[in-house]
Design a protein around this motif. Sequence first.
Motif, PDB file in Angstrom:
ATOM      1  N   LEU A  41       0.813  -1.252   0.032  1.00 47.60           N
ATOM      2  CA  LEU A  41       0.140   0.134   0.024  1.00 47.60           C
ATOM      3  C   LEU A  41       0.564   1.118  -0.034  1.00 47.60           C
ATOM      4  O   LEU A  41       0.455   2.239  -0.618  1.00 47.60           O
ATOM      5  N   ASP A  42       2.087   1.304   0.879  1.00 52.61           N
ATOM      6  CA  ASP A  42       2.663   2.511   1.092  1.00 52.61           C
ATOM      7  C   ASP A  42       3.562   2.991  -0.517  1.00 52.61           C
ATOM      8  O   ASP A  42       4.106   3.885  -0.564  1.00 52.61           O
ATOM      9  N   ALA A  43       3.593   1.894  -1.312  1.00 55.48           N
ATOM     10  CA  ALA A  43       4.310   2.167  -2.623  1.00 55.48           C
ATOM     11  C   ALA A  43       3.550   3.158  -3.636  1.00 55.48           C
ATOM     12  O   ALA A  43       3.710   3.563  -4.602  1.00 55.48           O
ATOM     13  N   GLY A  44       2.219   3.333  -3.297  1.00 56.52           N
ATOM     14  CA  GLY A  44       1.230   4.058  -4.205  1.00 56.52           C
ATOM     15  C   GLY A  44       1.170   3.715  -5.469  1.00 56.52           C
ATOM     16  O   GLY A  44       1.271   4.619  -6.515  1.00 56.52           O
ATOM     17  N   GLN A  45       0.964   2.468  -5.727  1.00 51.75           N
ATOM     18  CA  GLN A  45       1.077   2.084  -7.278  1.00 51.75           C
ATOM     19  C   GLN A  45      -0.354   2.050  -7.999  1.00 51.75           C
ATOM     20  O   GLN A  45      -0.543   1.869  -9.116  1.00 51.75           O
ATOM     21  N   PHE A  46      -1.276   2.847  -7.402  1.00 54.49           N
ATOM     22  CA  PHE A  46      -2.647   2.920  -8.103  1.00 54.49           C
ATOM     23  C   PHE A  46      -3.200   4.291  -7.354  1.00 54.49           C
ATOM     24  O   PHE A  46      -2.747   4.791  -6.338  1.00 54.49           O
ATOM     25  N   ASP A  47      -3.999   5.071  -8.237  1.00 54.21           N
ATOM     26  CA  ASP A  47      -4.581   6.286  -8.013  1.00 54.21           C
ATOM     27  C   ASP A  47      -6.096   5.869  -7.595  1.00 54.21           C
ATOM     28  O   ASP A  47      -6.464   6.984  -6.723  1.00 54.21           O
ATOM     29  N   HIS A  48      -6.714   4.899  -7.872  1.00 53.93           N
ATOM     30  CA  HIS A  48      -8.207   4.766  -7.282  1.00 53.93           C
ATOM     31  C   HIS A  48      -8.102   3.161  -6.955  1.00 53.93           C
ATOM     32  O   HIS A  48      -7.936   2.278  -7.794  1.00 53.93           O
ATOM     33  N   ALA A  63     -20.747  -0.220  -8.596  1.00 54.73           N
ATOM     34  CA  ALA A  63     -19.282  -0.185  -9.323  1.00 54.73           C
ATOM     35  C   ALA A  63     -18.890   1.288  -8.715  1.00 54.73           C
ATOM     36  O   ALA A  63     -19.758   1.995  -9.078  1.00 54.73           O
ATOM     37  N   CYS A  64     -17.786   1.459  -8.009  1.00 54.33           N
ATOM     38  CA  CYS A  64     -17.303   2.536  -7.271  1.00 54.33           C
ATOM     39  C   CYS A  64     -15.842   2.730  -7.170  1.00 54.33           C
ATOM     40  O   CYS A  64     -15.204   1.868  -6.644  1.00 54.33           O
ATOM     41  N   PRO A  65     -15.318   3.696  -7.698  1.00 55.74           N
ATOM     42  CA  PRO A  65     -13.925   4.228  -7.365  1.00 55.74           C
ATOM     43  C   PRO A  65     -13.864   4.892  -6.329  1.00 55.74           C
ATOM     44  O   PRO A  65     -14.509   5.873  -6.000  1.00 55.74           O
ATOM     45  N   ILE A  66     -12.591   4.541  -5.462  1.00 54.00           N
ATOM     46  CA  ILE A  66     -12.340   5.238  -4.261  1.00 54.00           C
ATOM     47  C   ILE A  66     -10.858   5.683  -4.302  1.00 54.00           C
ATOM     48  O   ILE A  66      -9.964   4.949  -4.829  1.00 54.00           O
ATOM     49  N   PRO A  67     -10.732   6.959  -3.999  1.00 55.88           N
ATOM     50  CA  PRO A  67      -9.265   7.530  -4.258  1.00 55.88           C
ATOM     51  C   PRO A  67      -8.291   6.783  -3.339  1.00 55.88           C
ATOM     52  O   PRO A  67      -8.640   6.652  -2.226  1.00 55.88           O
ATOM     53  N   TYR A  68      -7.029   6.808  -4.052  1.00 54.22           N
ATOM     54  CA  TYR A  68      -5.992   6.073  -3.236  1.00 54.22           C
ATOM     55  C   TYR A  68      -5.887   6.512  -1.892  1.00 54.22           C
ATOM     56  O   TYR A  68      -5.827   5.934  -0.844  1.00 54.22           O
TER      57      TYR A  68
END
Length: 113
Positions: A41-48, A63-68
């Motif tokens: 998780l700490d690597a920040g490999q996705f935005d959502h 269906a729902c994207p959640i910000p990182y």
Amino acid sequence: MADNNAKGYDATDAGGDRYQIKARRLSPGKNSKPLGVVHDLDAGQFDHLAVVLFDHEYGIALACPIPYEEFCRIARPTPGLNGHRISAGPGLLSITGAVDFTGAARTALAALE
């Protein structure tokens, strides 16, 4: 969809945002709805984090994207699984920055059928 070699995300959008996708089929009568584990998780490999919930007949229930950043704030560590996760519940859409894409996802799925 991202290339199979992409680390930490499954898809990108036209603007280049990266999405890690977690899906779950909801079973009638089951209250527990943990989504899959997010590693590194700490690597920040996705935005959502894109959450897709299917009903018992595999129709799209949500269906729902959640910000990182919001995922990081609410995710719980899962030491035995070496990652973090959230549960899929009715509060997903109340997460800051979450967007309800259910209608668009259903339309896209219908176009594929």
